[in-house]
Write a protein that holds these residues in place. Sequence first.
Motif, PDB file in Angstrom:
ATOM      1  N   ARG A 192     -59.509  11.204   7.842  1.00 49.08           N
ATOM      2  CA  ARG A 192     -60.854  10.822   7.389  1.00 49.08           C
ATOM      3  C   ARG A 192     -60.854  10.606   5.877  1.00 49.08           C
ATOM      4  O   ARG A 192     -61.434   9.649   5.365  1.00 49.08           O
TER       5      ARG A 192
ATOM      6  N   GLU B 251     -59.308   7.232   4.830  1.00 48.66           N
ATOM      7  CA  GLU B 251     -60.177   6.066   4.955  1.00 48.66           C
ATOM      8  C   GLU B 251     -61.347   6.120   3.975  1.00 48.66           C
ATOM      9  O   GLU B 251     -61.725   5.104   3.389  1.00 48.66           O
ATOM     10  N   GLU B 252     -61.917   7.305   3.779  1.00 51.17           N
ATOM     11  CA  GLU B 252     -63.074   7.412   2.900  1.00 51.17           C
ATOM     12  C   GLU B 252     -62.703   7.287   1.428  1.00 51.17           C
ATOM     13  O   GLU B 252     -63.576   7.048   0.587  1.00 51.17           O
TER      14      GLU B 252
ATOM     15  N   VAL C  25     -63.916  13.770  -0.150  1.00 53.85           N
ATOM     16  CA  VAL C  25     -63.925  12.811   0.953  1.00 53.85           C
ATOM     17  C   VAL C  25     -63.381  13.486   2.205  1.00 53.85           C
ATOM     18  O   VAL C  25     -62.523  14.372   2.127  1.00 53.85           O
TER      19      VAL C  25
END
Length: 386
Positions: A31, A34-35, A81
């Motif tokens: 995650r 990607e963030e 993030v």
Amino acid sequence: MQTPLDALAQDAGEYAARYGVPLDEALRRLRAQEESVAATDAIARRFADRLTGIAIEHMPDYRIVVLLKGDAPVPEERLFVGGMAVPVLYRTGAAATRGEVVAAIERHQPALRANLPHAPSLGLNQRTGEMVVTVDQDDVELYGHDALLTDLTLNIGVPVRLRSVDRVANLSVEGGARVVGVSNTDGRRYACTTGFVVTDGARAGVVTAAHCPDALSYVDQDRRELPLTFIDQWGWGYQDVQLHLAAEPLRPYFFADTPKTRSRPVTGSRGRHSMRAGDFVCHRGERTGYSCAEVELTDFAPSGDLCGGDCTPTWVTVAGPVCRSGDSGGPVFVGTTALGLVKGASYAADGGCNFFYYMPIDFLPRGWTVLREGVTPLPVPPSPRP
């Protein structure tokens, strides 16, 4: 049908096995991967005149490392993030920027092709700021590793790393599925892999590699062959893609698992300028199934005449050990984000995969984009190619 969370969890299982971390930690890291793209894109713009590369490090801790030209220090930062705090470390002292290395690749590629018996491939290592020159093992034995590296270093003008491989080869309706056809060149039957479903706003088509046969049939789960309508192919310099339309409606899904029992929706895409060394990505091919590995080189120019002449330094390589002929055209992705289409690979003498490389999703045919979930093209019947 997988949800985006299911899809990312499947990739996280591969991540957890590779790096020896718990599954929940692997999911957080993917995650965060990607963030953090928007943040690292902003860092690249902020340090545009100094940037050499951005890399993801997975061990011993998860962090982002930014390599800069020059000696002016930059303090460490943190990104919040993916439910975690990710350190951003700045390393200075690089000898050349990313733009300078890419310019050197473009400038010296013709001479290297002309002066070595086997044309080398060239790419940027964002971790070290080096131009990686991948040469045939026979050439290393002919000239000697040290002599060849010294010559390259003196003439190219940016840091160079020499890498030898046994051989470099081209990998010869939902995405990630099997298509078959007979080549117009040698009359032989070949298999390739579909990439993603794409749209021009009115029609939906499916893409695969341009070096696959033009006349293709989609092979469904019952082994039935459904003829596709060939529209065109683009196979020069920075592209290796061909486009087909189908009589049946096409949906924005692709197979990711090896047995093709689970489909994923496409919810987004990421272009080549946002790719970082160390990004954990996955691909599915008809010969090798589903696997995941790290991005190695960006701004990669494959060797030989695989692009109808010199390839431009716009491709991306992914570490082995999984790739085989028949994976061509297959989807490269992470979670439900589309990244590109498999083009070729470098193989070891025993047939093992050194690395594969893919065409970034930026270079789909002009006017066509990846079809995303929730978008329904108008039902326009396909037209044959003139």
